[in-house]
Design an enzyme around this catalytic site. Sequence first.
Site, PDB file in Angstrom:
ATOM      1  N   CYS A   1       0.836  -1.187   0.000  1.00 43.01           N
ATOM      2  CA  CYS A   1       0.000   0.000   0.000  1.00 43.01           C
ATOM      3  C   CYS A   1       0.882   1.251   0.000  1.00 43.01           C
ATOM      4  CB  CYS A   1      -0.907  -0.005   1.234  1.00 43.01           C
ATOM      5  SG  CYS A   1      -1.937   1.476   1.383  1.00 43.01           S
TER       6      CYS A   1
ATOM      7  N   CYS B   1       0.238   3.166   3.580  1.00 46.67           N
ATOM      8  CA  CYS B   1       0.645   2.638   4.892  1.00 46.67           C
ATOM      9  C   CYS B   1       1.693   1.528   4.833  1.00 46.67           C
ATOM     10  CB  CYS B   1      -0.579   2.158   5.662  1.00 46.67           C
ATOM     11  SG  CYS B   1      -1.259   0.593   5.064  1.00 46.67           S
TER      12      CYS B   1
ATOM     13  N   CYS C   1      -7.298  -1.036   0.982  1.00 49.85           N
ATOM     14  CA  CYS C   1      -6.323  -1.620   1.896  1.00 49.85           C
ATOM     15  C   CYS C   1      -7.039  -1.915   3.220  1.00 49.85           C
ATOM     16  CB  CYS C   1      -5.175  -0.640   2.109  1.00 49.85           C
ATOM     17  SG  CYS C   1      -4.020  -1.129   3.414  1.00 49.85           S
TER      18      CYS C   1
ATOM     19  N   CYS D   1      -5.452   0.590   6.148  1.00 46.63           N
ATOM     20  CA  CYS D   1      -5.671   2.044   6.230  1.00 46.63           C
ATOM     21  C   CYS D   1      -6.856   2.532   5.391  1.00 46.63           C
ATOM     22  CB  CYS D   1      -4.415   2.798   5.822  1.00 46.63           C
ATOM     23  SG  CYS D   1      -4.036   2.709   4.056  1.00 46.63           S
TER      24      CYS D   1
ATOM     25  N   CYS E   1      -8.301  -5.061 -10.135  1.00 47.25           N
ATOM     26  CA  CYS E   1      -7.824  -4.021 -11.048  1.00 47.25           C
ATOM     27  C   CYS E   1      -7.373  -2.853 -10.170  1.00 47.25           C
ATOM     28  CB  CYS E   1      -8.979  -3.630 -11.972  1.00 47.25           C
ATOM     29  SG  CYS E   1      -8.549  -2.451 -13.218  1.00 47.25           S
TER      30      CYS E   1
END
Length: 161
Positions: free
Chosen positions: A78, A81, A124, A127, A148
Amino acid sequence: MHMKTLINKTFILAGLLVLTSLMACAQQQKKEDSKKTTRNMEWNKLTKEEEDVIVRKGTEYPGTGKLLNNKEKGTYICRRCNAPLYRSESKFESECGWPSFDDEIKGAVERIADADGMRTEIVCANCKAHLGHVFIGEGFTAKNTRNCVNSVSMSFVPDKK
């Protein structure tokens, strides 16, 4: 004489209102730090483009993402985070214009029904950063799933050789 007093009081009241509103506007609003903390992790500072996608749920222009044609072995994390999201082994070419994965790291990605009622958003799990959308039943891979994902929503950490 009564009218003049009324006009004076009106001007004084209007002046106080203007002064009060100017003082309220002049107060420094507490700026959000470019880094936030969640679960003892700091959030990375984002560019305007990253913020448009990750925070405001935008989409990068298809075919432009820096991770679209990445073929290296490693982990996609991510961008906000640093939580691990996908392994390179689950990445495949779907020719949709964005990186596609047929599987995520267990527990790393949450699926949320999109407001349009037609798609499923992926975020995510750590976060809640917007990643993109997931599509089921397209037949691209044996797992029949396509995450995607916007390149700007991720960073890439190559495996150590």
